[in-house]
Design an enzyme around this catalytic site. Structure first.
Site, PDB file in Angstrom:
ATOM      1  N   GLU A   1      19.629  31.162  25.156  1.00 32.75           N
ATOM      2  CA  GLU A   1      18.529  30.225  24.896  1.00 32.75           C
ATOM      3  C   GLU A   1      17.201  30.622  25.550  1.00 32.75           C
ATOM      4  O   GLU A   1      16.498  29.764  26.076  1.00 32.75           O
ATOM      5  CB  GLU A   1      18.914  28.818  25.369  1.00 32.75           C
ATOM      6  CG  GLU A   1      20.137  28.275  24.679  1.00 32.75           C
ATOM      7  CD  GLU A   1      20.616  26.959  25.276  1.00 32.75           C
ATOM      8  OE1 GLU A   1      20.949  26.065  24.484  1.00 32.75           O
ATOM      9  OE2 GLU A   1      20.657  26.826  26.513  1.00 32.75           O
TER      10      GLU A   1
HETATM   11  C1  TNX Z   1      23.951  25.063  25.834  1.00 36.77           C
HETATM   12  S1  TNX Z   1      25.730  27.183  25.532  1.00 36.77           S
HETATM   13  C2  TNX Z   1      23.765  25.857  26.945  1.00 36.77           C
HETATM   14  C3  TNX Z   1      23.735  25.220  28.276  1.00 36.77           C
HETATM   15  C4  TNX Z   1      23.940  23.746  28.197  1.00 36.77           C
HETATM   16  C5  TNX Z   1      25.003  23.443  27.187  1.00 36.77           C
HETATM   17  C6  TNX Z   1      25.390  22.007  27.117  1.00 36.77           C
HETATM   18  C7  TNX Z   1      24.767  27.910  26.423  1.00 36.77           C
HETATM   19  C8  TNX Z   1      25.029  29.307  26.601  1.00 36.77           C
HETATM   20  N1  TNX Z   1      23.755  27.224  26.943  1.00 36.77           N
HETATM   21  O1  TNX Z   1      22.523  25.528  28.906  1.00 36.77           O
HETATM   22  O2  TNX Z   1      24.321  23.278  29.437  1.00 36.77           O
HETATM   23  O3  TNX Z   1      24.541  23.853  25.927  1.00 36.77           O
HETATM   24  O4  TNX Z   1      26.468  21.806  26.284  1.00 36.77           O
END
Ligand code: TNX
Length: 532
Positions: free
Chosen positions: A345
């Site tokens: 992300e």
């Molecule tokens: C996505 S999945 C994220 C996390 C969050 C999570 C909550 C991923 C690699 N990153 O930063 O905590 O969703 O479900």
């Protein structure tokens, strides 16, 4: 009845159901009966490769039972001591551990005679009236066998004070080995800090399902939870009081805490995989050290749950000094072979910058002797085949990942809509998030890591992992409620042969496991899908 396999039990259950259909009056009773596994050998989680209950008298654990471990092996001795610790509280028996010949009834933990089929993580277990024998090629294998043995005992064995009852282990045999070598749980201690004692308790729980890695998500926008000597303000300020979601998740691990956790995990045959998330998910670091920002000024600390707004400054040299210092110190503290560098992300990092960053940082992980893990997005940087992407998306097509696999990368499977333990079970769940959908127990169980994503076949799967993000979780009770019963579902997908996959069997076995959680005081979700 020599050959009472799980398959036979399933067929037996089907026969019973058919009789019930023919005689409606029996239906209710028969449904309940069909739910009961025919023997404790058919109630094991994760399901073993092979298990047979034998006719004949059971082994009775008694006040004179001793654990006899492979002569001269410290590893076997340690597994023996661990087993004794598990058996003493509920039985009240002394359970001596020795590496000498024992005259009384004994549980033998041997590092010979296991055969090649069980590999380096499996075991063979034989139970008769006189002796229980667990044989393995390694300490890991013995430890896995011990987990099976704990499940073959009555559920009250999990109680923490003496229970007056018999402790029998039915006669039989198990031959077992895992489907995947890497089976992990992840705990996010950045969004809310969880104390070393809470982490240890989770380690004890996951070990019971033959999970052999614990991935610790140590840093994120809301907190930096591990001490770093060369950047001394990171943890005390980035992980201090007032940090974490809603400002109530403060705390961090000192280096001593971390080393102690590594050792504790090792005593449970679990290897820690540390994660330092970058270049996004870095607001905590950017708020403490202004010089890490492109404009040289610290950003305000954040306690909300937005994602994708922070990024290390890709063009600054100091960024790479910082990253190298952190990787070096974490690698020095970590005996395990893997180091996770996040990479998810990074919406505030343009793709070209992201690639440039990863191409500089991935070799640093190697420089300090570790193999890099990264979330799915790391594939955008076309990493070398030693890098292991961790698939977390909800889509079953991912071109970039499929290309990486075609080049030779192996993948950790943790699809968010199946394996994320922080998703709500249903609309009534108080804790958790919903972005990847509701995940009931059946959803967590009904998928196949070896064919879930196109282009990622069984051979490309490095392993399976169940992440638990903690935006909404504060206490150990919260952790347990989200993890149980879904963590055992993911553990079974990682361990058990694909051919044994069977929801009806799994839900019947979970109902048995619920008795153990009750005896142990585990706060689990009483899913309406299971006849507890
Ligand atoms: C996505 S999945 C994220 C996390 C969050 C999570 C909550 C991923 C690699 N990153 O930063 O905590 O969703 O479900």
């Amino acid at each position: 009845m020599q050959k009472r396999t799980r398959m036979a039990a399933v067929l037996g259950a089907a026969a019973l159901t058919m009789t019930a259909l023919a005689h409606p009056a029996m239906a209710e009773q028969a449904t309940t009966a069909a739910q009961q596994p025919a023997s404790r050998y058919e109630a094991l989680i994760p399901a073993p490769l092979e298990a047979d209950a034998h006719q004949g008298p059971a082994f009775e654990l008694g006040p004179h039972t001793v654990i006899r471990t492979q002569r001269g092996s410290d590893e076997a001795r340690q597994v023996g001591e661990y087993l004794a610790e598990q058996l003493r509280p509920a039985t009240g028996y002394p359970i001596k551990v020795t590496d000498r010949a024992a005259d009384g009834p004994s549980i033998a933990l041997l590092l010979r005679g296991a055969g090649t089929r069980v590999g380096d993580q499996g075991y063979r277990l034989d139970v008769n009236r006189n002796e229980i024998t667990i044989r393995a090629n390694t300490g890991d294998g013995l430890f896995a066998g011990v987990q099976t043995l704990r499940q073959l005992l009555p559920a009250e064995i999990a109680a923490d004070s003496p229970r007056a009852r018999e402790w029998s282990v039915p006669a039989g045999r198990v031959v077992d080995a895992p489907r995947f070598a890497y089976r992990a749980a992840m705990l996010d201690i950045a969004r809310h800090f969880h104390t070393p004692d809470e982490i240890k308790s989770y380690i004890d729980q996951i070990a019971h399902y033959k999970i052999n890695y614990l991935h610790l998500h140590l840093t994120d926008d809301q907190g930096w939870r591990i001490e770093i000597d060369s950047w001394p303000r990171l943890a005390p300020e980035g992980g201090g009081e007032g940090t974490g979601v809603d400002g109530v998740g403060g705390g961090y691990l000192t280096k001593e805490d971390y080393a102690d956790l590594v050792a504790y995990a090792e005593s449970r045959h679990i290897t820690i995989v540390p994660e330092i998330d970058m270049p996004g998910h870095t607001n905590a670091a950017l708020s403490v050290y202004g010089e890490l920002n492109c404009d040289g000024k610290p950003v305000p600390p954040r306690t909300d749950t937005e994602v994708g707004y922070s990024s290390l400054c890709i063009d600054l040299d100091i960024t790479y000094r910082f990253v190298e210092d952190v990787i070096r110190e974490i690698a020095e503290l970590t005996p395990g072979p893997y180091l996770h560098i996040g990479g998810d992300e990074a919406h505030a990092t343009p793709d070209e910058d992201y690639r440039a960053f990863m191409q500089r940082v991935l070799p640093l992980v190697e420089k300090y002797g570790k193999r890099a893990f990264g979330w799915t997005e790391v594939t955008k940087a076309e990493p070398p085949t030693s890098v292991v992407p961790q698939f977390w998306h909800t889509n079953r097509e991912n071109a970039s990942l499929a290309e990486a696999v075609a080049r030779g990368n192996k993948v950790i499977m943790s699809p968010a809509n199946k394996a994320y333990l922080d998703m709500k079970y249903d609309e009534n769940t108080q804790l958790g998030l919903t972005w990847a959908g509701y995940i009931e127990v059946k959803d967590a169980y009904e998928w196949d890591p070896g064919s879930h994503v196109s282009g990622v076949g069984e051979d490309a799967v490095f392993g399976v992992e169940a992440p638990l993000w903690s935006e909404t979780l504060r206490s150990l009770d919260d952790i347990e409620f989200m993890a149980f019963p879904r963590l055992p579902a993911i553990a079974e997908l990682g361990w058990s042969p694909a051919e044994s996959h069977d929801w009806e069997s799994f839900r019947a076995r979970l109902a048995e496991e619920g008795k153990r959680w009750e005896a142990e005081g585990v706060n689990f979700y009483r899913s309406p899908q299971i006849d507890w």
